[in-house]
Design an enzyme around this catalytic site. Structure first.
Site, short mmCIF file in Angstrom:
data_model
loop_
_atom_site.label_atom_id
_atom_site.label_comp_id
_atom_site.label_asym_id
_atom_site.label_seq_id
_atom_site.Cartn_x
_atom_site.Cartn_y
_atom_site.Cartn_z
N SER A 1 10.83 1.68 3.96
CA SER A 1 9.70 2.41 3.43
C SER A 1 8.83 2.81 4.62
CB SER A 1 8.91 1.53 2.46
OG SER A 1 7.74 2.18 2.03
N ASP B 1 10.07 8.07 -3.71
CA ASP B 1 9.17 7.62 -4.77
C ASP B 1 8.54 8.78 -5.52
OD1 ASP B 1 9.86 5.24 -3.65
OD2 ASP B 1 7.83 4.53 -3.29
N ASP C 1 -2.39 0.53 -0.96
CA ASP C 1 -2.66 1.96 -1.11
C ASP C 1 -3.15 2.32 -2.50
OD1 ASP C 1 -2.25 2.73 1.46
OD2 ASP C 1 -0.16 3.30 1.20
N ARG D 1 -5.80 7.55 3.68
CA ARG D 1 -5.93 7.56 2.23
C ARG D 1 -7.23 8.20 1.72
NH1 ARG D 1 -0.99 7.69 2.89
NH2 ARG D 1 0.27 5.85 2.41
#
Length: 404
Positions: free
Chosen positions: A180, A17, A126, A97
């Site tokens: 993923s 990505d 996210d 995060r």
């Protein structure tokens, strides 16, 4: 596109990505890109990310070892609250995060960048976590979220884009899209592919950090964990850094088939999502921490923490780490840990974490009171009669009323 964007800091892993996003930002925004790659224990060599970034002409490349900061200031504070989301999830992705968002904002300031960018999709949590964190730390920050702008809305389209632009992709399985995956020192997650059907069992070869409980050793692994103010500081008498503690526990717990989870969770954006997680060390920490708290925390303090924990977990899951309410809760949680020190003995065996003992100089466990033997007057059992009658009074009154 926004024409006043001249420089962007991209959260860059070097994977599918973000490699595509790097090229897309250059082509669509015609801007300079700064890459930021955080080493938070994902277990991958990070220099290939540098090489990829250089291949696309990136001049400012940040690759930072944040493992100890991650565990010390994010993972351990979360575990002081015994935090789990929806009864099962140990928040391995969620807790990483806030740190990444913080560094994105700081690097944007250092490099005079106009915006930050991330690779989170428009369907997931996210994007919320990155952006809530960024706005909390810099209210005027600009955010570019390519997944909400482009039409590359499937893994197949991404692979085709990568092939068209000569972007190398690792772990490609023929024409099948890879899972993923997201990894850090606390966990590794798997989504997509066959996992999108919640009725399909994960392939055994998907798991990377743990053996199956059936294939775990027949002999248990014994551990002694030393806590100080709620955090593990030593294992089997050997003092370790926070990152070393988690890395070691991941290894020994994974070898014993501990930490696998197959979960359907409720995302903040409103949909249900199926994911699989490996959190070997975190599973051990949670069990051990509750064990040391069981002898060092006051009853009502422990119960209050349990009542507040789901709210605290939701704050982390939904991206509110930098919110005033999470900070307030953290102060209370940290204050509760003042006497949470001592040792916990564990047995790791075929997927199980078994507490075999706990000791502390701060223990509230009084043997002279709880003993079944002669307590020599330490506890007057006759006192229980009045205690029971007083607590039964309202129910006795209600029953008499019902009986007329």
């Amino acid at each position: 596109m926004t024409e006043d964007i001249k420089k962007v800091v991209l959260a860059y892993s070097g994977g599918l990505d973000t490699s595509i996003i790097l090229k897309w930002l250059q082509d669509e925004y015609h801007c300079e890109v700064v890459t930021f790659t955080a080493d938070i224990g994902q277990g991958e060599e990070l220099e290939p990310a540098r090489a990829k970034a250089k291949a696309f002409g990136i001049k400012e490349i940040y690759i930072e070892d944040l493992r100890d900061e991650f565990v010390n200031h994010y993972v351990f504070p979360m575990f002081r609250a015994n935090t789990i989301y929806e009864g099962e999830y140990l928040l391995g992705t969620s807790i990483a995060r806030p740190l990444i968002a913080k560094r994105l904002v700081e690097i944007a300031y250092q490099t005079n960048a106009d915006a930050i960018s991330h690779g989170a999709t428009g369907k997931g949590n996210d994007q919320v976590r990155f952006e809530l964190g960024a706005y909390a730390l810099n209210p005027d920050i600009k955010v570019i979220a390519p997944w909400r702008e482009w039409d590359l809305n499937s893994r197949e389209k991404l692979l085709a884009y990568a092939a068209e632009h000569g972007i190398p992709i690792e772990m490609k399985r023929g024409q099948e899209s890879p899972y993923s995956m997201d990894a850090n020192l606390l966990h590794i997650s798997y989504e997509g592919g066959s996992l999108e059907d919640p009725g399909v069992e994960p392939e055994e070869n998907m798991w990377r950090w743990s053996v199956s409980p059936e294939n775990a050793p027949d002999k248990p692994t014994m551990l002694v964990l030393r806590f100080y103010k709620g955090d593990i500081v030593a294992i089997d008498g050997e003092y370790k850094t926070a990152a070393e503690v988690l890395a070691y526990l991941n290894k020994v717990a994974g070898e014993n088939g501990i930490g696998r989870l197959d979960l359907v969770e409720n995302r903040y954006v409103g949909m249900k999502s199926r994911g699989c997680y490996e959190t070997p060390g975190g599973t051990v920490i949670l069990k051990a921490h509750r064990a040391i708290e069981s002898i060092t925390l006051d009853r009502e303090v422990a119960h209050l923490k349990d009542e507040l924990m789901p709210r605290y977990a939701s704050l982390i899951y939904n991206g509110y780490w930098w919110s005033p309410e999470r900070k307030l809760l953290q102060k209370m949680i940290d204050a509760s840990q003042a006497n949470v020190s001592g040792e916990v003995r564990l047995k790791l065996y075929k997927g199980n974490v078994i507490v075999t003992g706990r000791t502390s100089n701060e223990s509230l466990f009084d043997t002279s009171i709880v003993t079944f033997e002669d307590d020599e007057g330490a506890y007057n059992q006759k006192d229980a009669e009045g205690f029971i009658k007083l607590n039964a009074l309202r129910m006795r009154i209600a029953t008499k009323l019902e009986q007329g």
